[in-house]
Design a protein around this motif. Structure first.
Motif, short mmCIF file in Angstrom:
data_model
loop_
_atom_site.label_atom_id
_atom_site.label_comp_id
_atom_site.label_asym_id
_atom_site.label_seq_id
_atom_site.Cartn_x
_atom_site.Cartn_y
_atom_site.Cartn_z
N THR A 106 -30.69 73.95 6.41
CA THR A 106 -29.73 73.72 7.49
C THR A 106 -29.40 72.25 7.75
O THR A 106 -30.16 71.36 7.36
N ALA A 107 -28.31 72.07 8.47
CA ALA A 107 -27.98 70.78 9.07
C ALA A 107 -27.43 71.08 10.47
O ALA A 107 -26.77 72.11 10.64
N PRO A 108 -27.73 70.25 11.45
CA PRO A 108 -27.26 70.54 12.80
C PRO A 108 -26.03 69.73 13.20
O PRO A 108 -25.80 68.64 12.70
N MET A 109 -25.27 70.27 14.13
CA MET A 109 -24.20 69.50 14.82
C MET A 109 -24.32 69.82 16.31
O MET A 109 -24.56 70.98 16.67
N ASP B 74 -24.63 68.57 -1.28
CA ASP B 74 -23.15 68.55 -1.32
C ASP B 74 -22.58 69.68 -0.46
O ASP B 74 -21.60 69.49 0.26
N MET B 75 -23.21 70.85 -0.55
CA MET B 75 -22.69 72.00 0.19
C MET B 75 -22.86 71.80 1.70
O MET B 75 -21.99 72.15 2.49
N LEU B 76 -23.97 71.21 2.08
CA LEU B 76 -24.16 70.94 3.51
C LEU B 76 -23.19 69.86 4.00
O LEU B 76 -22.68 69.95 5.13
N VAL B 77 -22.92 68.88 3.14
CA VAL B 77 -21.94 67.85 3.52
C VAL B 77 -20.58 68.50 3.76
O VAL B 77 -19.90 68.23 4.76
N GLU B 78 -20.22 69.43 2.86
CA GLU B 78 -18.95 70.14 3.04
C GLU B 78 -18.97 70.94 4.35
O GLU B 78 -17.95 71.06 5.04
N GLY B 79 -20.12 71.46 4.69
CA GLY B 79 -20.25 72.20 5.95
C GLY B 79 -20.01 71.31 7.16
O GLY B 79 -19.29 71.69 8.09
N ILE B 80 -20.58 70.12 7.14
CA ILE B 80 -20.38 69.19 8.27
C ILE B 80 -18.91 68.76 8.33
O ILE B 80 -18.31 68.67 9.41
N LYS B 81 -18.31 68.54 7.15
CA LYS B 81 -16.89 68.13 7.15
C LYS B 81 -16.01 69.26 7.69
O LYS B 81 -15.03 69.03 8.41
N GLU C 244 -20.92 57.51 14.22
CA GLU C 244 -21.31 56.42 13.28
C GLU C 244 -21.61 56.96 11.87
O GLU C 244 -21.64 56.19 10.91
N VAL C 245 -21.79 58.27 11.78
CA VAL C 245 -22.07 58.88 10.47
C VAL C 245 -20.72 59.32 9.89
O VAL C 245 -20.17 60.34 10.30
N LYS C 246 -20.19 58.52 8.93
CA LYS C 246 -18.80 58.77 8.52
C LYS C 246 -18.67 59.26 7.08
O LYS C 246 -18.14 60.33 6.83
N THR C 247 -19.14 58.47 6.14
CA THR C 247 -18.86 58.79 4.73
C THR C 247 -19.75 59.93 4.24
O THR C 247 -20.76 60.25 4.89
N ASP C 248 -19.40 60.48 3.07
CA ASP C 248 -20.22 61.56 2.50
C ASP C 248 -21.65 61.08 2.33
O ASP C 248 -22.61 61.81 2.58
N GLU C 249 -21.79 59.83 1.86
CA GLU C 249 -23.16 59.31 1.63
C GLU C 249 -23.91 59.20 2.95
O GLU C 249 -25.11 59.53 3.03
N PHE D 17 -28.03 61.52 6.71
CA PHE D 17 -28.33 62.23 7.96
C PHE D 17 -29.04 63.56 7.65
O PHE D 17 -30.05 63.90 8.28
N ILE D 18 -28.55 64.28 6.65
CA ILE D 18 -29.15 65.58 6.33
C ILE D 18 -30.55 65.38 5.76
O ILE D 18 -31.48 66.12 6.10
N ARG D 19 -30.72 64.36 4.92
CA ARG D 19 -32.07 64.10 4.38
C ARG D 19 -33.06 63.87 5.51
O ARG D 19 -34.21 64.23 5.44
N LEU D 20 -32.56 63.27 6.59
CA LEU D 20 -33.43 62.93 7.73
C LEU D 20 -33.62 64.09 8.70
O LEU D 20 -34.69 64.26 9.29
N ARG D 21 -32.60 64.90 8.88
CA ARG D 21 -32.64 65.93 9.93
C ARG D 21 -32.58 67.37 9.40
O ARG D 21 -32.73 68.30 10.18
N GLY D 22 -32.31 67.54 8.11
CA GLY D 22 -32.20 68.90 7.56
C GLY D 22 -33.51 69.65 7.71
O GLY D 22 -34.59 69.06 7.77
#
Ligand SMILES: Cc1cc2nc3c(=O)[nH]c(=O)nc-3n(C[C@H](O)[C@H](O)[C@H](O)COP(=O)(O)OP(=O)(O)OC[C@H]3O[C@@H](n4cnc5c(N)ncnc54)[C@H](O)[C@@H]3O)c2cc1C
Length: 587
Positions: free
Chosen positions: A316-319, A473-480, A504-509, A514-519
């Protein structure tokens, strides 16, 4: 306990263990003993009130096994707590009461992978057998869902209901999803999990309390002479005998009150200790990879390298967003006065926020809907390169899922509260709604293995989180996608600010960092004793029998070979119901 010999010894009184034990004990001539390491807390209000179920996510309690992963290299070296219920009812007593069902093709994949007879059509009767689905006319009108006897049960033990309370913040989210091409579905539990729809919960409509294998299967049967539950009994090893070249289980050694004791099984030993503990019990009993067992001085009975491997979960990733005050959330329960009113409403009328877990709806989407332009093609070719040369047949199967437009690969759930993400806390008086994004078929495969022959030590859990960048990558697409949702007209009018990940969390990287830290995981581990052909890394056959043994079966989430687009509890009940029939037929 008068007798120490039973027909069946079931180890683990969890979600699946309690289903299979009570079904076997339906025959008054059959004796069943269940060993459970935890205690019976079934009547404690904090495990019964749905609104308190998420409190268990805050940190380990005495009813938890306290599993922490090995430091996760691709997740900032974090050692992540992954809760597992150590209590009668297992995780079904401590979970957050969502009852999902996956896509028919995901269940058909079990059979395609080699588990003969395990497919959607054959599981439907057992989904039905496990449940009583209740839906009011009002709920039907609002959600489009209906009682359809082809798919829904009307006399099974587990209550399946719709949430009795939902935040009005679901309205702009629904409009936002629709604007982005996600359709409302009335059939999310009928073998087509795609679209957005209401959650269904394991909550009794009359009492507004949790319905679980502890409350619904065990409690009504607890006084049966032929069904014994031993709590505080920690299984250490299956005892085997060689009978004419066959490996026959004769009982189980277990610790109770600090002493090692033995219980005998005339017919079968059934392991139902869940995806994290089942591999440990098998390995301690001499069933697992030869080299690993030898390293820990465990005599090798069956060289079975699949034990403890192929671990899959939903990652998971949270928003979190702050929303306008007109939209309600569970955060108001942080105010003692408001919480008091809600308790009264719950106790007196069985209404209000405490009747639910705070999540009212989720969207299940395929990458064809939520990915940015061009991202799907890139993901397909990455998936192709992952499966090239792999011996793991489940990875190959999920690469097919990815290309299908019918099978969801992301869950996007809405919670009417500030989810604990590690980033900030709800400010008093402000209102929030959160989204939990979960990838449903991750490519990373974890493992869980013993690190010693000590039965009371926990095995080592390695999720190998984000071992494959494609999961990230898939989680990044989810946040986008989530951010595109916030830009829809309906959501723009409702949302005041994105709080997590934050502007402040903008680019894919940056999103990946963020996901590495909070996933996290959503605590849906499966497949560590996969029902697959032995040569494909299988541990049990299609009758759930452990390869190389005469009379040991596994009946829990660990046998499910490949993940699916749903919260797994309902499926685990169905698996256990079908298992009970297989075992009865073999008796
Ligand atoms: C916090 C949390 C929230 C969740 N939320 C949801 C949700 O909302 N919806 C959903 O579908 N799924 C949810 N899940 C997942 C779901 O609850 C589990 O997948 C399911 O309950 C697993 O069932 P099981 O029978 O495989 O194992 P379990 O229910 O874990 O049962 C295993 C049992 O074996 C016992 N045991 C283990 N080792 C031994 C031993 N050596 N000796 C004796 N006993 C032993 C354990 O104490 C436990 O009682 C959640 C899980 C967690 C942890």
């Amino acid at each position: 306990m008068a007798s120490t010999t039973f027909d069946y010894v079931v180890v683990g009184a969890g979600s699946a263990g309690m289903v299979v034990s009570t079904r076997l004990a339906e025959n008054a001539d059959t004796t069943v003993c269940v060993l459970e390491a935890g205690e019976d807390l079934t009547t404690q209000p904090n495990y019964l009130i749905p609104g308190l179920s998420a409190a268990g996510l805050q940190g380990p309690t005495d009813a938890d096994w306290k599993f922490y992963t090995k430091p996760q290299e691709n997740a900032k070296g974090r050692s992540i707590w992954t809760p597992r219920g150590k209590v009668v009812g297992g995780c079904g007593t401590t979970n957050i009461v969502a009852l999902g069902k996956g896509h028919a093709e995901e269940y058909d994949a079990w059979e395609a992978l080699g588990a003969k007879g395990w497919n959607w059509k054959n599981l439907v009767p057992y989904f039905k057998k496990s449940e009583t689905f209740t839906i009011t006319e009002e709920e039907s009108a609002e959600t489009g869902m209906k009682f359809n006897e082809e798919f829904h049960g009307s006399s099974g033990p587990i209550h399946r209901t719709l949430p009795k309370w939902k935040s009005n913040a679901t309205v702009p989210v629904e409009k936002g999803w629709e604007a982005l091409g996600v359709s409302k579905s009335a059939n999310g539990y009928d073998g087509d999990s795609l679209g957005f729809y209401s959650l269904q919960l394991s909550v009794d409509p009359t009492t507004a309390m949790r319905s679980s294998s502890a409350t619904a299967y065990y409690t009504p049967n607890k006084d049966k002479e032929n069904l014994k539950l031993l709590t505080g009994a920690h299984a250490a090893r299956i005892v085997f005998e060689d009978r004419d070249g066959e490996l026959v289980a004769t009982g189980v050694e277990y610790y109770k009150d600090g002493e090692l004791q033995t219980i005998k099984a005339n017919k079968e030993v059934i392991i139902a200790t869940g995806s994290y503990k089942t591999p440990q019990l098998l390995e301690l009993s001499g069933i697992g990879e030869k080299k690993l067992l030898e390293e820990h001085n465990v005599p090798v009975l069956v060289d079975l390298p699949g034990v403890g491997n192929n671990l899959q979960d939903h990652y998971t990733a949270p928003m979190v967003v702050e929303i306008d005050e007109q939209y309600d959330s569970l955060d108001s329960l942080l105010d003692p006065a408001q919480a008091g009113l809600e308790f009264m409403l719950y106790q007196e009328k069985k209404q209000g926020k405490l009747t639910t877990n705070g999540a009212a709806q989720y969207a299940f989407m395929s990458n064809h809907t939520y990915f940015s332009e061009g991202a799907s093609e890139k993901a397909f070719s990455t998936a192709d390169s992952i499966i090239e040369g792999t011996a793991n047949t489940t990875l190959k199967k999920q690469a097919d899922f990815l290309k299908s437009e019918k099978i969801p690969d992301l869950e996007f759930a809405q919670f009417a509260a500030f989810l604990p993400t590690g980033d900030g806390v709800p400010a008093p008086g402000k209102h929030y709604t959160s989204f939990l994004l979960a990838i449903l078929h991750p490519y990373s495969r974890g493992s869980i293995h013993i690190t010693s022959a000590d039965a009371l030590a926990l095995p080592e859990l390695d999720l190998r989180l984000y071992e494959h960048e494609l999961d990230l990558d898939m989680l990044v697409e989810g946040i986008k996608f989530g951010r595109r949702l916030l830009e829809t007209d309906a959501m723009k009018a409702a949302v005041k600010a994105e709080v997590v990940p934050g502007p402040e969390v903008k680019t894919d990287e940056e999103i990946k960092e963020f996901i590495r830290l909070r996933g996290q995981t959503v605590y849906h581990p499966i497949a560590t004793a996969s029902m697959l052909p032995r040569e494909d890394g299988g541990v049990v056959d299609a009758d759930l029998k452990v390869y190389g043994t005469k009379n040991v079966r596994v009946v829990d989430a660990s046998v499910i070979p490949i993940h699916f687009s749903a919260h797994p509890h309902s499926t685990i009940y169905a698996v256990a119901e079908r298992a009970a029939d297989i075992i009865k037929a073999a008796a």
